[in-house]
Design an enzyme around this catalytic site. Structure first.
Site, PDB file in Angstrom:
ATOM      1  N   TYR A  94       9.754  -3.116   3.244  1.00  0.00           N
ATOM      2  CA  TYR A  94      10.753  -2.205   2.670  1.00  0.00           C
ATOM      3  C   TYR A  94      11.622  -2.989   1.682  1.00  0.00           C
ATOM      4  CZ  TYR A  94       9.783   0.869   6.724  1.00  0.00           C
ATOM      5  OH  TYR A  94       9.197   1.675   7.668  1.00  0.00           O
ATOM      6  N   PHE A 105       6.261  -1.302   8.979  1.00  0.00           N
ATOM      7  CA  PHE A 105       6.912  -0.046   9.364  1.00  0.00           C
ATOM      8  C   PHE A 105       8.189  -0.240  10.184  1.00  0.00           C
ATOM      9  CE2 PHE A 105       2.450   1.134   8.661  1.00  0.00           C
ATOM     10  CZ  PHE A 105       2.621   2.097   7.698  1.00  0.00           C
ATOM     11  N   HIS A 220      -1.111   8.580   4.950  1.00  0.00           N
ATOM     12  CA  HIS A 220       0.060   7.743   5.200  1.00  0.00           C
ATOM     13  C   HIS A 220       1.202   8.604   5.746  1.00  0.00           C
ATOM     14  CE1 HIS A 220       3.424   5.001   4.260  1.00  0.00           C
ATOM     15  NE2 HIS A 220       2.511   4.050   4.254  1.00  0.00           N
TER      16      HIS A 220
END
Length: 259
Positions: A94, A105, A220
């Protein structure tokens, strides 16, 4: 009941070293001091590419904020290779400061709100197994049970998604995925049990690296694509069924209410 893994078996950087580590320090440390011992052996053939990537990160960090923190860049490889049962492949960290923690994630347990992709993962987890969504994004409990949360690219410049692609990381993570898939089973006959969960086209591109490993593939969990095949895909129950078929227990996918 799922197999129980001793979290003490996880390789960890010494706290003092982790607190003071810079990206330059990271690039200079011996591989055996950065990753679990069995990962050091598996990644030795691509150490040159790993050094290339770390050198690039150190250079970029001289003028920009780079994520995740130095002590977390190689966090996925502090989980012993021998204990991996499920592989979940992400893209790159991220790019929002404070989010990336070195596991695909996942985000820091204090991050609020959690990223929308992770929120969709929790929605599917609830629909699949009935576990309520959590307000936090700490997925360490999964990692402790042998879930390898591996991004294809292990660093990113803050605010610039994909900015560290093509700098050597892809060779490193390809070697890691091959190493997971090619582990011999106990006794040396066949391959060790493994289930790979591939969400989205980028993740599915690693399928040729997985050999005969069991694969669960879908869209996704991003808000842009989750409704096109991620929701309703039941990856968690399917992974457990495949693990049981392979004689490798199950994963307890329920996360604690707070990290």
């Amino acid at each position: 009941m799922g197999a129980v893994f001793d979290s003490d078996a996880l390789f960890e950087l010494e706290p003092a070293a982790a607190d003071n580590l810079s990206f330059t320090d990271l690039a200079r440390q011996p591989l055996a001091e950065l990753v679990a011992p069995d990962w050091a052996g598996a990644l030795a053939p691509v150490e040159a590419q790993l050094r290339q990537a770390l050198d690039y990160v150190a250079g970029d960090a001289a003028g920009h904020e780079v994520l995740p923190s130095p002590s977390n860049v190689l966090r996925a490889f502090r989980q012993p290779l021998a204990g991996v049962r499920v592989l979940i492949v992400g893209q790159d960290p991220y790019p929002t400061p404070g989010h990336a923690v070195g596991l695909s994630f996942a985000v820091d347990g204090a991050t609020r709100p959690i990223p929308r992709s992770l929120g969709n993962i929790y929605k599917e987890l609830e629909a699949d197994l009935g576990f309520p969504p959590r307000v936090h994004g700490d997925l360490g409990r999964w990692a402790e049970q042998g879930v390898l949360l591996l991004n294809r690219v292990l660093s990113v410049r803050a605010g610039a998604a994909g900015s560290h692609r093509g700098k050597g990381w892809e060779d490193v993570t390809a070697a890691a995925i091959r190493a997971v898939a090619e582990r011999p089973a106990d006794g040396g006959s066949g391959r060790a049990p493994l289930v790979a969960i591939l969400w989205g086209k980028d993740a599915e591109s690693v399928r040729p690296l997985l050999g005969s490993a069991a694969v669960i593939a879908s869209a996704h969990p991003s808000p842009l694509s989750a409704a096109r095949g991620f929701f309703g895909s039941h990856p968690f129950s399917r992974a457990n069924a495949l693990l049981q078929d392979q004689g490798n227990g199950t994963i307890d996918w329920e996360l604690p209410p707070l990290p």
